[in-house]
Structures are given as structure tokens and as C-alpha cells.
Design a protein around this motif. Structure first.
Motif, PDB file in Angstrom:
ATOM      1  N   ARG A 147       0.848  -1.191   0.000  1.00 22.36           N
ATOM      2  CA  ARG A 147       0.000   0.000   0.000  1.00 22.36           C
ATOM      3  C   ARG A 147       0.883   1.241   0.000  1.00 22.36           C
ATOM      4  NH1 ARG A 147      -2.271  -3.489   3.381  1.00 22.36           N
ATOM      5  NH2 ARG A 147      -1.211  -2.563   5.189  1.00 22.36           N
ATOM      6  N   SER A 148       0.379   2.294  -0.617  1.00 20.02           N
ATOM      7  CA  SER A 148       1.149   3.525  -0.764  1.00 20.02           C
ATOM      8  C   SER A 148       1.556   4.113   0.579  1.00 20.02           C
ATOM      9  CB  SER A 148       0.326   4.555  -1.550  1.00 20.02           C
ATOM     10  OG  SER A 148       1.033   5.755  -1.677  1.00 20.02           O
ATOM     11  N   GLU A 149       0.653   4.041   1.566  1.00 20.45           N
ATOM     12  CA  GLU A 149       0.930   4.692   2.855  1.00 20.45           C
ATOM     13  C   GLU A 149       2.070   4.015   3.625  1.00 20.45           C
ATOM     14  OE1 GLU A 149      -3.001   2.342   3.279  1.00 20.45           O
ATOM     15  OE2 GLU A 149      -2.005   3.644   1.821  1.00 20.45           O
ATOM     16  N   GLU A 150       2.470   2.798   3.194  1.00 23.67           N
ATOM     17  CA  GLU A 150       3.606   2.144   3.863  1.00 23.67           C
ATOM     18  C   GLU A 150       4.919   2.885   3.615  1.00 23.67           C
ATOM     19  OE1 GLU A 150       3.755  -1.889   2.536  1.00 23.67           O
ATOM     20  OE2 GLU A 150       1.756  -2.381   3.288  1.00 23.67           O
ATOM     21  N   GLN A 151       4.956   3.667   2.528  1.00 22.79           N
ATOM     22  CA  GLN A 151       6.168   4.437   2.172  1.00 22.79           C
ATOM     23  C   GLN A 151       7.385   3.510   2.012  1.00 22.79           C
ATOM     24  OE1 GLN A 151       6.547   8.423   2.250  1.00 22.79           O
ATOM     25  NE2 GLN A 151       4.633   7.775   1.343  1.00 22.79           N
ATOM     26  N   VAL A 152       7.163   2.327   1.432  1.00 24.00           N
ATOM     27  CA  VAL A 152       8.256   1.389   1.179  1.00 24.00           C
ATOM     28  C   VAL A 152       8.770   1.593  -0.240  1.00 24.00           C
ATOM     29  CG1 VAL A 152       8.839  -1.070   0.918  1.00 24.00           C
ATOM     30  CG2 VAL A 152       7.362  -0.317   2.788  1.00 24.00           C
ATOM     31  N   PHE A 153      10.077   1.692  -0.380  1.00 28.22           N
ATOM     32  CA  PHE A 153      10.673   1.785  -1.716  1.00 28.22           C
ATOM     33  C   PHE A 153      12.146   1.430  -1.588  1.00 28.22           C
ATOM     34  CE2 PHE A 153      11.601   4.285  -5.763  1.00 28.22           C
ATOM     35  CZ  PHE A 153      10.957   3.353  -6.570  1.00 28.22           C
ATOM     36  N   LYS A 154      12.514   0.198  -2.020  1.00 29.69           N
ATOM     37  CA  LYS A 154      13.902  -0.248  -1.832  1.00 29.69           C
ATOM     38  C   LYS A 154      14.240  -1.344  -2.849  1.00 29.69           C
ATOM     39  CE  LYS A 154      12.485  -3.612   1.687  1.00 29.69           C
ATOM     40  NZ  LYS A 154      12.579  -4.042   3.072  1.00 29.69           N
ATOM     41  N   ILE A 155      15.542  -1.469  -3.138  1.00 27.75           N
ATOM     42  CA  ILE A 155      16.023  -2.555  -3.994  1.00 27.75           C
ATOM     43  C   ILE A 155      15.905  -3.851  -3.202  1.00 27.75           C
ATOM     44  CG2 ILE A 155      17.981  -3.474  -5.287  1.00 27.75           C
ATOM     45  CD1 ILE A 155      19.001  -0.642  -5.623  1.00 27.75           C
ATOM     46  N   ASP A 156      15.375  -4.900  -3.847  1.00 29.63           N
ATOM     47  CA  ASP A 156      15.062  -6.123  -3.112  1.00 29.63           C
ATOM     48  C   ASP A 156      15.738  -7.350  -3.714  1.00 29.63           C
ATOM     49  OD1 ASP A 156      13.816  -6.774  -0.789  1.00 29.63           O
ATOM     50  OD2 ASP A 156      11.900  -7.305  -1.694  1.00 29.63           O
ATOM     51  N   SER A 157      16.755  -7.134  -4.540  1.00 33.16           N
ATOM     52  CA  SER A 157      17.437  -8.292  -5.138  1.00 33.16           C
ATOM     53  C   SER A 157      18.824  -7.875  -5.585  1.00 33.16           C
ATOM     54  CB  SER A 157      16.659  -8.813  -6.355  1.00 33.16           C
ATOM     55  OG  SER A 157      16.768  -7.902  -7.434  1.00 33.16           O
ATOM     56  N   LYS A 158      19.649  -8.872  -5.894  1.00 34.23           N
ATOM     57  CA  LYS A 158      20.937  -8.584  -6.515  1.00 34.23           C
ATOM     58  C   LYS A 158      20.687  -8.134  -7.946  1.00 34.23           C
ATOM     59  CE  LYS A 158      23.960 -11.667  -3.904  1.00 34.23           C
ATOM     60  NZ  LYS A 158      24.767 -12.902  -3.929  1.00 34.23           N
ATOM     61  N   CYS A 159      21.598  -7.330  -8.460  1.00 37.01           N
ATOM     62  CA  CYS A 159      21.470  -6.909  -9.861  1.00 37.01           C
ATOM     63  C   CYS A 159      21.792  -8.086 -10.772  1.00 37.01           C
ATOM     64  CB  CYS A 159      22.409  -5.738 -10.157  1.00 37.01           C
ATOM     65  SG  CYS A 159      21.882  -4.219  -9.350  1.00 37.01           S
ATOM     66  N   GLU A 160      21.056  -8.167 -11.887  1.00 36.91           N
ATOM     67  CA  GLU A 160      21.335  -9.192 -12.890  1.00 36.91           C
ATOM     68  C   GLU A 160      21.530  -8.525 -14.236  1.00 36.91           C
ATOM     69  OE1 GLU A 160      17.725 -11.373 -12.083  1.00 36.91           O
ATOM     70  OE2 GLU A 160      16.711 -10.489 -13.826  1.00 36.91           O
ATOM     71  N   SER A 161      22.065  -9.260 -15.174  1.00 37.34           N
ATOM     72  CA  SER A 161      22.338  -8.694 -16.499  1.00 37.34           C
ATOM     73  C   SER A 161      21.035  -8.228 -17.156  1.00 37.34           C
ATOM     74  CB  SER A 161      23.020  -9.726 -17.392  1.00 37.34           C
ATOM     75  OG  SER A 161      23.043  -9.265 -18.737  1.00 37.34           O
ATOM     76  N   GLY A 162      21.085  -7.065 -17.775  1.00 39.87           N
ATOM     77  CA  GLY A 162      19.922  -6.532 -18.477  1.00 39.87           C
ATOM     78  C   GLY A 162      20.014  -6.725 -19.982  1.00 39.87           C
ATOM     79  N   LYS A 163      20.974  -7.529 -20.429  1.00 43.34           N
ATOM     80  CA  LYS A 163      21.124  -7.775 -21.866  1.00 43.34           C
ATOM     81  C   LYS A 163      19.871  -8.443 -22.405  1.00 43.34           C
ATOM     82  CE  LYS A 163      24.217  -9.804 -25.289  1.00 43.34           C
ATOM     83  NZ  LYS A 163      25.414 -10.614 -25.553  1.00 43.34           N
ATOM     84  N   GLY A 164      19.329  -7.920 -23.489  1.00 35.85           N
ATOM     85  CA  GLY A 164      18.084  -8.446 -24.052  1.00 35.85           C
ATOM     86  C   GLY A 164      16.855  -7.866 -23.395  1.00 35.85           C
ATOM     87  N   ARG A 165      17.068  -6.955 -22.432  1.00 36.37           N
ATOM     88  CA  ARG A 165      15.949  -6.317 -21.734  1.00 36.37           C
ATOM     89  C   ARG A 165      16.014  -4.803 -21.815  1.00 36.37           C
ATOM     90  NH1 ARG A 165      16.495 -10.476 -16.521  1.00 36.37           N
ATOM     91  NH2 ARG A 165      16.326 -12.325 -17.838  1.00 36.37           N
ATOM     92  N   CYS A 166      17.211  -4.268 -22.004  1.00 31.79           N
ATOM     93  CA  CYS A 166      17.416  -2.813 -22.045  1.00 31.79           C
ATOM     94  C   CYS A 166      18.581  -2.525 -22.983  1.00 31.79           C
ATOM     95  CB  CYS A 166      17.724  -2.312 -20.625  1.00 31.79           C
ATOM     96  SG  CYS A 166      17.964  -0.530 -20.490  1.00 31.79           S
ATOM     97  N   SER A 167      18.471  -1.480 -23.789  1.00 37.94           N
ATOM     98  CA  SER A 167      19.554  -1.110 -24.709  1.00 37.94           C
ATOM     99  C   SER A 167      20.789  -0.669 -23.926  1.00 37.94           C
ATOM    100  CB  SER A 167      19.106   0.014 -25.640  1.00 37.94           C
ATOM    101  OG  SER A 167      18.067  -0.415 -26.495  1.00 37.94           O
ATOM    102  N   PHE A 168      21.967  -0.947 -24.482  1.00 37.99           N
ATOM    103  CA  PHE A 168      23.232  -0.512 -23.884  1.00 37.99           C
ATOM    104  C   PHE A 168      23.330   1.010 -23.897  1.00 37.99           C
ATOM    105  CE2 PHE A 168      23.981  -4.867 -24.541  1.00 37.99           C
ATOM    106  CZ  PHE A 168      25.186  -5.261 -23.979  1.00 37.99           C
ATOM    107  N   ASN A 169      22.907   1.607 -25.011  1.00 39.05           N
ATOM    108  CA  ASN A 169      23.025   3.053 -25.213  1.00 39.05           C
ATOM    109  C   ASN A 169      21.756   3.738 -24.706  1.00 39.05           C
ATOM    110  OD1 ASN A 169      23.232   5.669 -26.188  1.00 39.05           O
ATOM    111  ND2 ASN A 169      23.970   5.061 -28.214  1.00 39.05           N
ATOM    112  N   PRO A 170      21.867   4.640 -23.719  1.00 44.72           N
ATOM    113  CA  PRO A 170      20.652   5.285 -23.194  1.00 44.72           C
ATOM    114  C   PRO A 170      19.961   6.199 -24.196  1.00 44.72           C
ATOM    115  CG  PRO A 170      22.620   6.308 -22.265  1.00 44.72           C
ATOM    116  CD  PRO A 170      23.088   5.116 -23.029  1.00 44.72           C
ATOM    117  N   ASN A 171      20.681   6.569 -25.269  1.00 48.53           N
ATOM    118  CA  ASN A 171      20.077   7.420 -26.298  1.00 48.53           C
ATOM    119  C   ASN A 171      19.342   6.610 -27.360  1.00 48.53           C
ATOM    120  OD1 ASN A 171      21.150   9.889 -25.184  1.00 48.53           O
ATOM    121  ND2 ASN A 171      23.146   9.175 -25.869  1.00 48.53           N
TER     122      ASN A 171
END
Length: 548
Positions: A147-171
Motif C-alpha cells: 500500500r502507498s501509505e507504507e512508504q516502502v521503496f527499496k532494492i530487493d534483489s541482486k542486480c542481474e544482467s539486463g542484456k536483451g531487456r534494455c539497450s546498452f546506449n541510453p540514447n
């Protein structure tokens, strides 16, 4: 006299449809950034005074949050007032990756950071987030609470490779859609930016992609958007549509022309058994046309798709797809808005396939036998109840799709012409959001059009008896101080708010400011703003249930 009354322009401006020499309509009201803030109908939020490339990526009306990706940060803002209770997570690329990125000669400011480009709702408590990771894409799960009122917002896992999910170039654009905890992405899969793909990942099944380095499928695409759209009543027939523009060589084989395209795939596609293994076996695409016919019969194309907006209805077949287009022509500069019926799009995908034949490789309709089930049909749907998976498709179906992904007929807009044309202006449209409004005299579509000058135009389409209609720019609003081009827009009809991003930050603005049109009944009525009506004392918000 106040600045507001000075800004009000007298008269109603109707657009001329001619491309050449058309007099462009002016906004009835123009408000600068500071004037807009004075109306108390807008809020602005930025993490810092430095540009951080903000993108609105998810609007969650159930939790009253809006999720923004930027350089090295993910933001969770209050949908009711973005400057209240902002939550942010600092998520930079590793120092090693930033150093490697700089060593490779990439831009230290606009390339070698973690530019967040994917935020998708994974389940009731978690988001799936990906960033460019200093040209080494990374993804992680973020806990946003129940719920929004909990004010929870945090990273909850180890980072994994984003290849095939996000472009290398931000432009380079990344588009994505999450379906049943599977991620469908349109992006570039390699560091050099040469391998474009539509990819399914994050899946318990096999990963599937477009045929690699096959220009019949994708030719230097720039991805614009992606949506899951139903096709009939059977959920197995729903398709994921990808909107993009690509460079195609003409018949001479030398000149490259930009074409706007729609491609679609079945989400339950698991690839072929012998051919197209781990590749889409349901991939089809068609050309999207937005053009105007001159008096002499020549067709002028607005060929570069910039943005799309789906205006959904209770019946999926009557969904409208609004597209913003610009022109790559050296003869004239301009932008246009074209509107498409989903039924027209589906008709083209059910029509003839394109086939190249003859010494000049001319495209003609394919005249041979079409294999069964028809290429592009989803397994387990209304037409293929006995086929459970694409691995059961006959070889001739898979071979046909590999060689004939293009439909012969292009997709034309309603009335075969643009709804709005702008030429000879010092701005181009970049983004669009649309609201359906019940006014005192009927229902209207109100368009919010973002420009490369950092303004948003509020445009109402005026219905006529003929097949043409006029349009009126009710307001033009400066969203940012420094005229930063608008990068993303989201609209909440429920909250009656528009959310706009740029490099500078995020602005939230009400869909209506009835009081700015003036204090007289005539001013209110002449404004022709479907959100507003005269209540006997002032120009105020019109509610269809209220007594007027």
C-alpha cells in the motif's frame, strides 16, 4: 489588466488542411512556466538543478504513485501531488563500468551512467527495473510495498544482467511490456548497437527473439512503444504490438527511406521445432501511413512516428490509436497527428502478404497457397483450438513467416488523412495523450500534445457534419523553465491530471483551468473548452451530472 486577460486571444481558430501555406492556429491562452505556477494548477519536481533525463515509466493509479526513471535514480512520486512525499533510490552504475565506458570513448555525461529505461509492474509488491548501466545493462527487483501509505521503496534483489531487456546506449529507445511476469522488449541487444531485437525474457519458458540480422524482419529500427491488445474474445488470440520506425532501402537498393511500422507477435509463441528455433513464428509487420494528398495528386508523407497513444473502449475492436508523426523531408518541416481504428489494423494483418518478385524486386501481393494455420495465428486461440504450441506448427507455416513477415497493404488512418497538421512552425510535436470528455453539448476527444520546445498544447477536436473536422488550441503551457523537449507524458482521467517529463524534471498539471478564460459568460462559452461551463457566477468545471 492581468496577464491572464492579456493572454486570452479573441476568436476561434480552425486549422487549414493544406500543407503548403496553411495559416497555423494560435492558442487561445499561452502561459509561461511562472504564470502556470501562479494558477495553482501545476506542480514541478526535480531531484537536483542538474539535468537528469527523467522518463515517466509507470503510472499506478491503484497505489496513487507514479514511477520515474532518470540518470542513476528511480523515483516514486505521489500521483495527487508529485512534490509531496517523493521517494527516491540512488542506483548508479558501478565505478568499474563507468571507467570502462569512458575508456571506450562513450559520452561521460549522457552515456556513462545508469539511465533507467524499464520500469514494469512485476506483481502486487514489486517492480522490475532495468537501466543502461554505463553501457552494461542491469536489472533488479524493487519492493514498493503493498500500500502507498507504507512508504516502502527499496532494492530487493541482486542486480542481474539486463542484456536483451534494455539497450546498452541510453540514447537508443527501449520499449517493454510485462505480461504474466514475462518481459517483452524492443531494444538493441549488443554494445555496438547493431543487433536490434524484439525479445521475450524473464521467462520460465525459453527466451524467444526476432530472426537475427534479417533486414526483412527489422532494419535499423527505432522503437517507439509496445502494447498488449486483445484480438477477439479468446485471450489466447491477444497480440503484443510493437510500434517503430525503420530504414528500408528503395527498389534501386541505394536510397534508404524511413517507414513507420507496426509489428505483432503472440505472447505464447515458443518458437519453431526445426526452423526458427527460439525465434518468433508469429511475427508479422505492416507499414503505418500518415500522409496528405495535394491538389495535384502527389502524396506527402509524415513518415517518422514519434509517439502513440491507445484510447481504449469497452469493445477492444473500437480502440483508437493516435500517432504523432514528423517528416524527414528536406522540402518542408512539420508534424501531424493521425488516428487509426484497431479494426483497420487487424484487417491489414488479415489481408494479403507482401512478396518480392521480378528483376526490380517489386513488392506484389503473394498469390500462392497460404499454409494452414494462417501465418501469424496464435496457438490455442479461436482458430487453432487443437494446436497447443507453436512447436506444433507445420514446417511450411514457419518457413512462410520467415520469408514473408511483411503485409502487402499499408495501414491508413481514419478518412485517409491526418486529424491535425502543423507546417511552418518553430516546433514539432513529440508526445501525445488523449482524454475522452463528456461536455454540455456532447462527447469530445481532447488531445495533449507535447513539443520539442517544452510546451504542451491542449487541442479539442470539433466535430463537423462532413468527414473533416476543425480543431482548436485551447491552451499552450510552458512545462519547464528552459524549454527542454518533452520526453514522456502520462494522463490520468481519474485524477484529471497530466504528467510530463523532460531532462529538467517532472511537471504535473490539471487538465483544466476554467477561470483563466475570463469572468464573463461570453468568455467562458467562446473558449469552447469541453471541461468548462458557465455556472451562473463563473467559468468552472463542468460535471455531466450537475445542474447547469
Amino acid at each position: 489588466m492581468t496577464f491572464l486577460s492579456l493572454q486570452v486571444l479573441i476568436g476561434v481558430f480552425i486549422c487549414s488542411w493544406s500543407v503548403k501555406g496553411s495559416s497555423q492556429p494560435q492558442a487561445r491562452v499561452f502561459l509561461t512556466f511562472n504564470e502556470l505556477q501562479e494558477t495553482k494548477t501545476a506542480q514541478f519536481y526535480a531531484l537536483s538543478h542538474h539535468p537528469l533525463d527523467y522518463r515517466i515509466l509507470v503510472m499506478d493509479e491503484d497505489q496513487d504513485r507514479i514511477y520515474i526513471g532518470s540518470k542513476d535514480h528511480i523515483l516514486s512520486l505521489n500521483i495527487n501531488n508529485i512534490s509531496q512525499e517523493p521517494l527516491s533510490i540512488f542506483w548508479p552504475a558501478s565505478t568499474t563500468k563507468v571507467d570502462e565506458c569512458k575508456m571506450a570513448g562513450k559520452d561521460p555525461t549522457h552515456g556513462c551512467g545508469n539511465f533507467v529505461r524499464v520500469i514494469q509492474t512485476f506483481n502486487r509488491t514489486h517492480l522490475y527495473v532495468c537501466g543502461s548501466g554505463a553501457f552494461s545493462p542491469v536489472c533488479a527487483y524493487f519492493n514498493r510495498g503493498r500500500r502507498s501509505e507504507e512508504q516502502v521503496f527499496k532494492i530487493d534483489s541482486k542486480c542481474e544482467s539486463g542484456k536483451g531487456r534494455c539497450s546498452f546506449n541510453p540514447n537508443v529507445n527501449t520499449v517493454s511490456v510485462m505480461i504474466n511476469e514475462e518481459l517483452f522488449s524492443g531494444m538493441y541487444i549488443d554494445f555496438m548497437g547493431t543487433d536490434a531485437a524484439i525479445f521475450r525474457s524473464l521467462t520460465r519458458r525459453n527466451a524467444v527473439r526476432t530472426d537475427q540480422h534479417n533486414s526483412k524482419w527489422l532494419s535499423e529500427p527505432i522503437f517507439v512503444d509496445a502494447h498488449l491488445i486483445p484480438d477477439g474474445t479468446d485471450p489466447n488470440d491477444a497480440k503484443v504490438y510493437f510500434f517503430f520506425k525503420e530504414k528500408l532501402t528503395d527498389n534501386s537498393g541505394s536510397t534508404k527511406q524511413i517507414n513507420s511500422m507496426i509489428a505483432r507477435i503472440c505472447p505464447n509463441d515458443t518458437g519453431g521445432q526445426r526452423s526458427l528455433v527460439n525465434k518468433w513464428t508469429t511475427y508479422l509487420k505492416a507499414r503505418l501511413v500518415c500522409s496528405v494528398m495535394d491538389d495535384d495528386g502527389t502524396e506527402t508523407y509524415f513518415d517518422e512516428l514519434e509517439d502513440v497513444f491507445l484510447l481504449e473502449t469497452d469493445n477492444p475492436r473500437t480502440t483508437l490509436i493516435y500517432g504523432v508523426f514528423t517528416t524527414s523531408s528536406s522540402v518542408f518541416k512539420g508534424s501531424a497527428v493521425c488516428v487509426y481504428h484497431l479494426s483497420d489494423i487487424q484487417r491489414v494483418f488479415n489481408g494479403p502478404f507482401a512478396h518480392k518478385e521480378g528483376p526490380n524486386h517489386q513488392l506484389i501481393p503473394y498469390q500462392g497457397r497460404i499454409p494452414y494455420p494462417r501465418p501469424g495465428t496464435c496457438p490455442g486461440g479461436a482458430f487453432t483450438p487443437n494446436i497447443r504450441t507453436t512447436k506444433e506448427f507445420p514446417d511450411d507455416v514457419v518457413t512462410f513467416i520467415r520469408n514473408h513477415p511483411l503485409m502487402f497493404n499499408p495501414i491508413y488512418p481514419i478518412h485517409k488523412r491526418p486529424l491535425i497538421i502543423r507546417t511552418g512552425t518553430d516546433y514539432k510535436y513529440t508526445k501525445i495523450a488523449v482524454d475522452r470528455v463528456s461536455a454540455a453539448d456532447g462527447r469530445y476527444h481532447v488531445l495533449f500534445l507535447g513539443t520539442d520546445q517544452g510546451t504542451v498544447q491542449k487541442v479539442v477536436v470539433l466535430p463537423n457534419n462532413s468527414s473533416t473536422s476543425g480543431e482548436l488550441i485551447l491552451e499552450e503551457l510552458e512545462m519547464f523553465k528552459n524549454n527542454a523537449p518533452i520526453t514522456t507524458m502520462a494522463i490520468s482521467s481519474k485524477k484529471q491530471q497530466l504528467y510530463v517529463s523532460s531532462d529538467e524534471g517532472v511537471t504535473q498539471v490539471s487538465l483544466h483551468r476554467c477561470h483563466i478564460y475570463g469572468t464573463a459568460c461570453a468568455d467562458c462559452c467562446l473558449a469552447r473548452d469541453p471541461y468548462c461551463a458557465w455556472d451562473g457566477n463563473s467559468c468552472s468545471r463542468f460535471y455531466p451530472t450537475g445542474k447547469r
